[in-house]
Design a protein around this motif. Structure first.
Motif, mmCIF file in Angstrom:
data_model
loop_
_atom_site.group_PDB
_atom_site.id
_atom_site.type_symbol
_atom_site.label_atom_id
_atom_site.label_comp_id
_atom_site.label_asym_id
_atom_site.label_seq_id
_atom_site.Cartn_x
_atom_site.Cartn_y
_atom_site.Cartn_z
ATOM 1 N N MET A 137 0.846 -1.203 0.000
ATOM 2 C CA MET A 137 0.000 0.000 0.000
ATOM 3 C C MET A 137 0.882 1.255 0.000
ATOM 4 S SD MET A 137 -2.962 1.143 2.721
ATOM 5 C CE MET A 137 -1.843 1.450 4.081
ATOM 6 N N LEU A 138 0.502 2.244 -0.796
ATOM 7 C CA LEU A 138 1.215 3.507 -0.804
ATOM 8 C C LEU A 138 0.964 4.255 0.502
ATOM 9 C CD1 LEU A 138 0.507 4.871 -4.418
ATOM 10 C CD2 LEU A 138 2.197 3.192 -3.662
ATOM 11 N N LYS A 139 1.921 5.093 0.876
ATOM 12 C CA LYS A 139 1.776 5.928 2.068
ATOM 13 C C LYS A 139 2.015 7.383 1.671
ATOM 14 C CE LYS A 139 3.126 2.253 5.253
ATOM 15 N NZ LYS A 139 4.080 1.810 6.307
ATOM 16 N N PRO A 140 1.041 7.987 0.984
ATOM 17 C CA PRO A 140 1.237 9.354 0.489
ATOM 18 C C PRO A 140 1.271 10.380 1.615
ATOM 19 C CG PRO A 140 -1.016 8.648 0.100
ATOM 20 C CD PRO A 140 -0.277 7.446 0.610
ATOM 21 N N LEU A 141 2.081 11.413 1.399
ATOM 22 C CA LEU A 141 2.083 12.554 2.307
ATOM 23 C C LEU A 141 0.845 13.406 2.093
ATOM 24 C CD1 LEU A 141 5.809 13.709 2.005
ATOM 25 C CD2 LEU A 141 4.790 12.246 3.765
ATOM 26 N N GLY A 142 0.276 13.327 0.906
ATOM 27 C CA GLY A 142 -0.905 14.120 0.637
ATOM 28 C C GLY A 142 -1.463 13.868 -0.740
ATOM 29 N N LEU A 143 -2.722 14.208 -0.885
ATOM 30 C CA LEU A 143 -3.373 14.340 -2.185
ATOM 31 C C LEU A 143 -3.216 15.814 -2.538
ATOM 32 C CD1 LEU A 143 -5.251 13.268 -4.473
ATOM 33 C CD2 LEU A 143 -7.184 13.762 -2.953
ATOM 34 N N THR A 144 -2.213 16.135 -3.352
ATOM 35 C CA THR A 144 -1.713 17.504 -3.424
ATOM 36 C C THR A 144 -2.168 18.310 -4.633
ATOM 37 O OG1 THR A 144 0.309 16.691 -4.477
ATOM 38 C CG2 THR A 144 0.338 16.948 -2.067
ATOM 39 N N HIS A 145 -2.477 17.639 -5.733
ATOM 40 C CA HIS A 145 -2.834 18.352 -6.961
ATOM 41 C C HIS A 145 -3.983 17.641 -7.671
ATOM 42 C CE1 HIS A 145 1.337 19.562 -6.275
ATOM 43 N NE2 HIS A 145 1.159 20.588 -7.076
ATOM 44 N N GLY A 146 -4.803 18.434 -8.317
ATOM 45 C CA GLY A 146 -5.677 17.935 -9.353
ATOM 46 C C GLY A 146 -5.150 18.441 -10.685
ATOM 47 N N HIS A 147 -5.471 17.740 -11.756
ATOM 48 C CA HIS A 147 -5.053 18.149 -13.106
ATOM 49 C C HIS A 147 -6.290 18.241 -13.982
ATOM 50 C CE1 HIS A 147 -0.595 17.588 -12.703
ATOM 51 N NE2 HIS A 147 -1.026 16.936 -11.648
ATOM 52 N N TYR A 148 -6.359 19.302 -14.772
ATOM 53 C CA TYR A 148 -7.592 19.723 -15.421
ATOM 54 C C TYR A 148 -7.279 20.108 -16.862
ATOM 55 C CZ TYR A 148 -11.734 22.949 -15.644
ATOM 56 O OH TYR A 148 -12.890 23.625 -15.948
ATOM 57 N N GLU A 149 -7.910 19.473 -17.799
ATOM 58 C CA GLU A 149 -7.668 19.744 -19.217
ATOM 59 C C GLU A 149 -8.703 20.736 -19.751
ATOM 60 O OE1 GLU A 149 -6.733 16.741 -22.766
ATOM 61 O OE2 GLU A 149 -8.857 16.805 -22.256
ATOM 62 N N CYS A 150 -8.224 21.779 -20.427
ATOM 63 C CA CYS A 150 -9.127 22.751 -21.036
ATOM 64 C C CYS A 150 -8.716 22.990 -22.491
ATOM 65 C CB CYS A 150 -9.128 24.065 -20.263
ATOM 66 S SG CYS A 150 -7.621 25.060 -20.463
ATOM 67 N N ARG A 151 -9.465 23.791 -23.196
ATOM 68 C CA ARG A 151 -9.142 24.103 -24.591
ATOM 69 C C ARG A 151 -8.199 25.300 -24.696
ATOM 70 N NH1 ARG A 151 -15.163 22.963 -25.187
ATOM 71 N NH2 ARG A 151 -15.152 20.770 -25.814
ATOM 72 N N SER A 152 -8.467 26.326 -23.897
ATOM 73 C CA SER A 152 -7.680 27.557 -23.980
ATOM 74 C C SER A 152 -7.506 28.136 -22.581
ATOM 75 C CB SER A 152 -8.390 28.575 -24.879
ATOM 76 O OG SER A 152 -7.858 29.874 -24.708
ATOM 77 N N LEU A 153 -6.264 28.373 -22.183
ATOM 78 C CA LEU A 153 -6.032 29.017 -20.888
ATOM 79 C C LEU A 153 -6.636 30.415 -20.858
ATOM 80 C CD1 LEU A 153 -2.314 28.012 -20.175
ATOM 81 C CD2 LEU A 153 -4.372 27.081 -19.096
ATOM 82 N N GLY A 154 -6.587 31.098 -21.991
ATOM 83 C CA GLY A 154 -7.141 32.440 -22.053
ATOM 84 C C GLY A 154 -8.627 32.477 -21.767
ATOM 85 N N GLU A 155 -9.342 31.422 -22.114
ATOM 86 C CA GLU A 155 -10.776 31.353 -21.843
ATOM 87 C C GLU A 155 -11.081 30.809 -20.448
ATOM 88 O OE1 GLU A 155 -12.422 30.522 -26.399
ATOM 89 O OE2 GLU A 155 -12.223 28.860 -24.978
ATOM 90 N N THR A 156 -10.299 29.829 -19.998
ATOM 91 C CA THR A 156 -10.640 29.122 -18.767
ATOM 92 C C THR A 156 -10.117 29.805 -17.513
ATOM 93 O OG1 THR A 156 -10.876 26.990 -19.859
ATOM 94 C CG2 THR A 156 -10.303 26.942 -17.534
ATOM 95 N N LEU A 157 -8.925 30.383 -17.553
ATOM 96 C CA LEU A 157 -8.379 30.982 -16.337
ATOM 97 C C LEU A 157 -9.251 32.093 -15.763
ATOM 98 C CD1 LEU A 157 -4.521 31.024 -16.991
ATOM 99 C CD2 LEU A 157 -5.870 29.396 -15.640
ATOM 100 N N PRO A 158 -9.876 32.968 -16.579
ATOM 101 C CA PRO A 158 -10.766 33.966 -15.981
ATOM 102 C C PRO A 158 -11.964 33.359 -15.251
ATOM 103 C CG PRO A 158 -10.124 34.639 -18.188
ATOM 104 C CD PRO A 158 -9.661 33.229 -18.021
ATOM 105 N N VAL A 159 -12.383 32.169 -15.652
ATOM 106 C CA VAL A 159 -13.460 31.491 -14.939
ATOM 107 C C VAL A 159 -13.008 31.168 -13.516
ATOM 108 C CG1 VAL A 159 -14.868 29.392 -14.855
ATOM 109 C CG2 VAL A 159 -14.494 30.563 -17.036
ATOM 110 N N PHE A 160 -11.790 30.680 -13.363
ATOM 111 C CA PHE A 160 -11.278 30.353 -12.032
ATOM 112 C C PHE A 160 -11.031 31.600 -11.195
ATOM 113 C CE2 PHE A 160 -10.044 26.291 -14.088
ATOM 114 C CZ PHE A 160 -10.642 25.425 -13.190
ATOM 115 N N THR A 161 -10.445 32.631 -11.797
ATOM 116 C CA THR A 161 -10.093 33.817 -11.012
ATOM 117 C C THR A 161 -11.297 34.716 -10.747
ATOM 118 O OG1 THR A 161 -9.432 35.011 -13.031
ATOM 119 C CG2 THR A 161 -7.720 33.793 -11.839
ATOM 120 N N ASP A 162 -12.136 34.931 -11.748
ATOM 121 C CA ASP A 162 -13.223 35.895 -11.619
ATOM 122 C C ASP A 162 -14.506 35.301 -11.050
ATOM 123 O OD1 ASP A 162 -11.323 37.335 -12.962
ATOM 124 O OD2 ASP A 162 -12.568 37.826 -14.693
ATOM 125 N N LEU A 163 -14.697 33.996 -11.192
ATOM 126 C CA LEU A 163 -15.942 33.375 -10.741
ATOM 127 C C LEU A 163 -15.755 32.462 -9.540
ATOM 128 C CD1 LEU A 163 -17.528 32.435 -14.204
ATOM 129 C CD2 LEU A 163 -17.827 34.529 -12.864
#
Length: 275
Positions: free
Chosen positions: A1-27
């Motif tokens: 069994m693994l003994k992780p220090l943490g569940l540290t990151h999620g990874h998220y696929e999008c089409r365009s950072l220019g379109e998606t990042l304002p959703v995260f920051t502004d909304l």
């Protein structure tokens, strides 16, 4: 069994950072903490968990509704305010769909689809849920953000609380995530099971879905961080033989660290890393 220090990151696929990042920051009240060609890292100020956003171009597919991330607000009326704000700014942010608020299992939520092909959720949990022992419903923050920290929307996301995964069999999945990956079972309902690292509040909702049609690419994954490169090397050897692992990709070494990506019994992707 693994003994992780943490569940540290999620990874998220999008089409365009220019379109998606304002959703995260502004909304969703997140900050961009790193940015390079084709990749950005966003983080909510109340959550150590980081979300790595990968730009995959216009051909990136839509993800199933049951593969989404969610933030939480402190008061139920903020969900309705969020719905009103999202509807009013739908065209500005390229939102493809905003669902009416709905309540179930002590929670009230609004879902919306961002232009990168992903669903996001803004939720509130009634205090009764935590009082009855649902640990995931407890506040995920030590300091509640004020309206002045995120003004003009009528709602304030207090934390990035969860991601979601589809599975084929709830019991088999729970056994794998706890017995092989070393994660904690943090409850669940008649259908779902919640998994998390014991040291942190954020969690993953694992939902059994019959006749699954869409499977995610390795760009959509969760990172388990281990304590050393040696542990990653041992985990790579262990998981290549583990029951329920469907694919293990080659070990990668970079800047003194090591990592690899693998898919589980549900063909969901994970990364094991030490940095």
């Amino acid at each position: 069994m693994l003994k992780p220090l943490g569940l540290t990151h999620g990874h998220y696929e999008c089409r365009s950072l220019g379109e998606t990042l304002p959703v995260f920051t502004d909304l969703l009240a997140m900050k961009v903490v790193a940015h390079s060609n084709g990749e950005a890292v966003v983080q909510h100020p109340n959550t150590d968990w980081r979300l790595v956003v990968h730009e995959a171009g216009p051909g990136a597919p839509d993800k199933p509704h049951n593969n989404h991330y969610g933030v939480r607000v402190a008061n139920a009326e903020e969900v309705d305010a969020a719905h009103a704000y999202l509807e009013a700014n739908k065209e500005r942010y390229g939102l493809r769909r905003v669902s009416p608020p709905r309540s179930q299992h002590f929670a009230r939520s609004v879902y919306f689809e961002e232009p990168g092909g992903n669903t996001l959720e803004i939720e509130h949990y009634e205090p009764q849920a935590a009082a009855e022992g649902r640990t995931i419903a407890r506040p995920h923050w030590n300091r509640e953000l004020k309206e002045s920290d995120f003004p003009g929307r009528g709602y304030v996301p207090q934390a990035l609380t969860h991601g979601t995964l589809e599975c084929d069999d709830k019991e088999a999945s729970a056994a794998f995530y706890s017995g092989v990956l070393g994660l904690q079972i943090a409850g669940g309902g008649r259908l779902s099971v919640y998994i998390k690292h014991a040291a942190t509040p954020w969690y993953l909702v694992v939902l059994p879905i019959k006749r699954r049609k869409k499977f995610l690419s390795p760009a959509n994954r969760f990172t388990l961080t281990l304590g050393s490169v040696k542990e990653v090397e041992d985990a790579h050897a262990e998981l290549r033989l583990a029951k329920g692992v469907t694919e293990v990709q080659p070990l990668q070494r970079r800047n003194g660290g090591a990592s690899f990506v693998f898919s589980d019994l549900n063909r969901n992707w994970w990364e094991v890393a030490a940095r």
